[in-house]
Motif scaffolding. Structure first.
Motif, short mmCIF file in Angstrom:
data_model
loop_
_atom_site.label_atom_id
_atom_site.label_comp_id
_atom_site.label_asym_id
_atom_site.label_seq_id
_atom_site.Cartn_x
_atom_site.Cartn_y
_atom_site.Cartn_z
N LYS A 1 18.27 -42.20 -7.37
CA LYS A 1 18.75 -43.42 -8.03
C LYS A 1 20.16 -43.75 -7.55
N PRO A 2 20.44 -45.02 -7.33
CA PRO A 2 21.80 -45.42 -6.95
C PRO A 2 22.80 -45.00 -8.04
N LYS B 1 19.05 -36.30 -0.62
CA LYS B 1 18.14 -37.23 0.05
C LYS B 1 16.70 -36.78 -0.15
N VAL B 2 15.80 -37.75 -0.27
CA VAL B 2 14.37 -37.47 -0.27
C VAL B 2 13.82 -37.95 1.08
N GLU C 1 13.77 -41.40 -9.04
CA GLU C 1 12.83 -42.42 -9.50
C GLU C 1 11.84 -42.69 -8.38
N MET C 2 10.74 -43.35 -8.74
CA MET C 2 9.73 -43.69 -7.74
C MET C 2 9.99 -45.11 -7.25
N ASN C 3 9.80 -45.33 -5.95
CA ASN C 3 9.99 -46.68 -5.40
C ASN C 3 8.65 -47.41 -5.34
N CYS D 1 9.78 -34.21 -9.27
CA CYS D 1 11.24 -34.34 -9.33
C CYS D 1 11.66 -35.33 -10.41
N VAL D 2 10.89 -36.40 -10.58
CA VAL D 2 11.19 -37.39 -11.62
C VAL D 2 11.03 -36.76 -12.99
#
Length: 60
Positions: free
Chosen positions: A35-36, A4-5, A25-27, A16-17
């Protein structure tokens, strides 16, 4: 264990990416997310956790 982030602690530095692009990934808010369907046990995950300057990535 779930990876978790913590959004409130993420500063959007993208380390991290860069270290583990298959998992993070960045949202739209500029925060890192897992990422799912990502392999949360990928070898790069521990490096991403260690690289996070705010310790926003946790395994629960």
């Amino acid at each position: 264990m779930a990876l978790k982030v913590i959004a409130d602690e993420c500063i959007g530095c993208e380390l991290c990416v860069n270290v583990c692009p298959d998992v993070f990934e960045m949202n739209a808010e500029g925060k890192s997310v897992v990422k799912p369907g990502a392999d949360e046990n990928a070898p790069c995950v521990d490096e991403a956790i260690d690289s996070c300057p705010t310790s926003a990535i946790v395994k629960e």
